[in-house]
Enzyme design. Sequence first.
Site, short mmCIF file in Angstrom:
data_model
loop_
_atom_site.label_atom_id
_atom_site.label_comp_id
_atom_site.label_asym_id
_atom_site.label_seq_id
_atom_site.Cartn_x
_atom_site.Cartn_y
_atom_site.Cartn_z
CE1 TYR A 49 115.44 116.19 2.28
CE2 TYR A 49 115.76 114.21 2.52
CZ TYR A 49 115.07 114.97 1.93
OH TYR A 49 113.42 115.13 1.89
NE ARG A 98 104.98 116.77 7.94
CZ ARG A 98 105.67 116.84 7.12
NH1 ARG A 98 107.10 117.85 7.53
NH2 ARG A 98 105.59 115.83 6.20
CE LYS A 113 112.64 117.14 1.03
NZ LYS A 113 112.06 116.19 1.68
CD GLU A 115 109.20 118.34 0.65
OE1 GLU A 115 108.67 117.93 -0.52
OE2 GLU A 115 108.80 117.49 1.13
CG ASP A 116 108.17 119.57 4.76
OD1 ASP A 116 107.50 118.66 4.83
OD2 ASP A 116 109.55 119.71 5.76
CG ASP A 137 108.89 115.06 -1.11
OD1 ASP A 137 108.57 113.72 -1.89
OD2 ASP A 137 109.60 115.48 -0.83
CG ASP A 138 105.73 115.85 3.28
OD1 ASP A 138 106.78 116.10 3.37
OD2 ASP A 138 105.82 117.49 2.42
CG ASN A 142 112.71 112.33 7.75
OD1 ASN A 142 113.41 111.90 8.54
ND2 ASN A 142 112.01 112.50 7.60
N1 LIG Z 1 110.96 109.51 5.53
C1 LIG Z 1 110.55 110.32 5.10
O1 LIG Z 1 110.68 110.79 3.70
C2 LIG Z 1 109.08 111.56 4.60
C3 LIG Z 1 108.66 111.35 6.21
N2 LIG Z 1 108.21 112.22 6.70
C4 LIG Z 1 107.83 112.49 8.10
O2 LIG Z 1 106.49 111.68 9.23
C5 LIG Z 1 106.24 112.66 9.89
C6 LIG Z 1 104.86 112.80 9.89
O3 LIG Z 1 104.47 113.71 8.43
P1 LIG Z 1 103.17 113.71 8.20
O4 LIG Z 1 102.28 112.83 7.87
O5 LIG Z 1 103.02 114.69 7.70
O6 LIG Z 1 102.47 114.77 9.32
P2 LIG Z 1 100.93 114.91 10.36
O7 LIG Z 1 100.76 115.78 10.86
O8 LIG Z 1 100.45 114.67 8.69
O9 LIG Z 1 100.73 112.97 10.30
C7 LIG Z 1 101.29 113.49 11.95
C8 LIG Z 1 100.44 112.01 12.64
O10 LIG Z 1 101.21 111.13 13.66
C9 LIG Z 1 99.55 111.45 14.70
N3 LIG Z 1 100.29 111.21 15.60
C10 LIG Z 1 101.01 112.58 16.49
N4 LIG Z 1 101.11 112.42 17.70
C11 LIG Z 1 101.25 110.97 18.18
C12 LIG Z 1 101.00 110.02 19.18
N5 LIG Z 1 102.21 111.05 20.66
N6 LIG Z 1 100.60 108.90 19.22
C13 LIG Z 1 100.01 108.54 17.69
N7 LIG Z 1 99.86 108.81 16.90
C14 LIG Z 1 100.01 110.72 16.98
C15 LIG Z 1 99.01 112.53 14.03
O11 LIG Z 1 97.42 112.58 14.43
P3 LIG Z 1 95.93 113.19 14.61
O12 LIG Z 1 96.16 112.92 13.24
O13 LIG Z 1 94.88 112.74 15.65
O14 LIG Z 1 96.46 114.56 14.75
C16 LIG Z 1 98.93 112.29 12.80
O15 LIG Z 1 97.99 111.45 12.54
C17 LIG Z 1 106.96 114.01 10.35
O16 LIG Z 1 107.85 114.03 11.38
C18 LIG Z 1 108.09 114.33 8.69
O17 LIG Z 1 109.16 114.43 8.91
C19 LIG Z 1 107.10 112.52 6.11
C20 LIG Z 1 107.04 112.76 5.16
C21 LIG Z 1 108.81 112.13 4.22
C1 LIG Z 2 111.42 114.23 4.09
C2 LIG Z 2 110.51 114.66 4.35
O1 LIG Z 2 109.62 115.18 2.96
C3 LIG Z 2 109.28 115.59 5.39
O2 LIG Z 2 110.71 114.30 6.59
O3 LIG Z 2 108.99 115.70 5.75
MG LIG Z 3 108.26 116.60 2.90
#
Ligand SMILES: NC(=O)C1=CN([C@@H]2O[C@H](COP(=O)(O)OP(=O)(O)OC[C@H]3O[C@@H](n4cnc5c(N)ncnc54)[C@H](OP(=O)(O)O)[C@@H]3O)[C@@H](O)[C@H]2O)C=CC1
Ligand SMILES: CC(=O)C(=O)O
Ligand SMILES: [Mg+2]
Length: 591
Positions: free
Chosen positions: A139, A192, A210, A282-283, A305-306, A447
Amino acid sequence: MESTLKEMRDGASVLDMDPSSTVGGGVEDVYGEDCATEDQLVTPWTVSVASGYSLLRDPRHNKGLAYTEKERDAHYLRGLLPPSVSTQQLQEKKLMQNIRQYQVPLQKYTAMMDLQERNERLFYKLLVDNVEELLPVVYTPTVGEACQKYGSIFRRPQGLYISLKEKGKVLEVLKNWPERSIQVIVVTDGERILGLGDLGCQGMGIPVGKLSLYTALGGVRPSSCLPITIDVGTNNEQLLKDEFYIGLRQRRATGQEYTELLDEFMTAVKQNYGEKVLVQFEDFANHNAFDLLAKYGTTHLVFNDDIQGTAVVVLAGVVAALKLIGGSLADHTFLFLGAGEAGTGIAELIALEMSKQTKAPLGETRKKIWLVDSKGLVVSSRKESLQQFKKPWAHEHEPIMDFLDAVKAIKPTVLIGSSGVGRTFTKEVIEAVASFNEKPLIMALSNPTSQSECTAEEAYTYTKGRAIFASGSPFDPVEYNGKVFVPGQSNNAYIFPGLGLGIVISGAIRVHDEMLLAAAEALAGQVTKENFDKGLIFPPLSNIRKISAQIAAKVAAKAYELGLATRLPRPHNLVKYAESCMYSPTYRSYR
Ligand SMILES: NC(=O)C1=CN([C@@H]2O[C@H](COP(=O)(O)OP(=O)(O)OC[C@H]3O[C@@H](n4cnc5c(N)ncnc54)[C@H](OP(=O)(O)O)[C@@H]3O)[C@@H](O)[C@H]2O)C=CC1
Ligand SMILES: CC(=O)C(=O)O
Ligand SMILES: [Mg+2]
């Protein structure tokens, strides 16, 4: 599992353990492998009875050197194996030794994938018994690198690939999958992948990873799990030029073409597997993820999941952390870096829980939560140009472009990173948060490790050991000023296996927000005083099966309460029932 089998033999209530006595739901034990006691014989079914060479090549039944003398006779294995007879324990010891010898994480990953292809039960035995050590291998973070290099390390296909070429024939493609009784699908379109962006068809590593956690951590039978990648092309120029790329060599289809393929897929899933198959998105990129969840949330059993799983784990972590940082949820101010799926999903669930606790309207509790995206603080003057999912967070405030300035203006007590961009919680940001909090709660969720907003060491050092810290990908313990700090892993892996199990065993037909809140409550309730004393806000992953059973029970109970469960009558003891449904990777004896 030993104790579960014993309890089954010793006569726990029939309702607690006989899924076949009821309609729908239940982790199906089609071949009677797990309801048999350990000394009862079971048949190694494939399409027909597997024997000889084909039995050794069948990962679901292969036991390698652990076939007994009797089994070797009965199954035409004489001569096909060397004479030594091993045990599963000894095989496990040997494989763990081998895996530990690899220095490169990707080699460990490949070794684990090879094992899964060769001997499924041994793969899961390793994963269940060594979860803390092997989770980072199968993972995050290693799965991220595996997806990036999937084309080069690709050997045998895992999961089902549905590409634009199959448009109009998706149902036929689903029928090619060898298993009929599917209960959980994890599907991605690869746009993503973690914080690594568009990896197209190579995102397949994510559904595969997953679902292996669904089985290892949540006890959902592997044969009931189906990983799917929908290939609509990729906008990743590097992959398009890569001669080893395994996907469609075209730019991503969008609009009607995309919508039609997804629609055909969702319809075919329901047609082929019925109403009660759980589809976990997912993603997906956020421009599709929210729409898919909203569109299919009313007609299918879907879960993102996200958006949702991440929200549950973070809410649980924050609720648990209150014991360390003090106050109630509503006493805190939250600031997110990242306003996408994870950020707004978490924000919404926290606001919902706050509203439940304080009886204040959701519109009011949302005001305790601020988000920053790539264009700065999400504020009302930007409302017109904001994506729909950001609009509820556009509060009254002057625009702020710089994150550090936003931190200084908002003065959060809880700082959450969900941006997908590494090292964005700089020394200055962390020091600022520490300057107005005795115990700042810092969660760097992105991540894999390279994208984490800060490292554990940075969080503890820049706050002079005062931070309560958790991250999406694991970090080793950190020694600061003679004290050892153990960071927690705030990852949706704590949630989806148990949540999925709860949905499956109750035969729930929809995922309701109340079920998400129940899952968060269950996880937060598993953090012990001993964990808190170490500064941990999540229980150790080594207990994850027990934790998943607790989550499953609370989720199932909520599904029954809401009238969404179809597995009737309701088992009396849902924790026991959840445990009794869990797949055990222990070898079975063949007749
Ligand atoms: N720990 C966990 O269980 C999980 C972790 N994650 C992680 O979270 C991260 C984001 O995922 P997700 O929300 O789905 O992604 P999204 O693409 O939906 O969202 C990313 C957000 O970050 C913003 N962003 C990107 N670059 C910058 C920057 N330099 N400064 C400020 N804001 C920025 C984007 O802005 P804008 O909207 O303006 O483009 C957007 O709002 C990934 O790395 C993923 O691996 C996700 C799910 C679960
Ligand atoms: C953990 C997870 O789902 C992610 O980083 O997208
Ligand atoms: Mg994910």
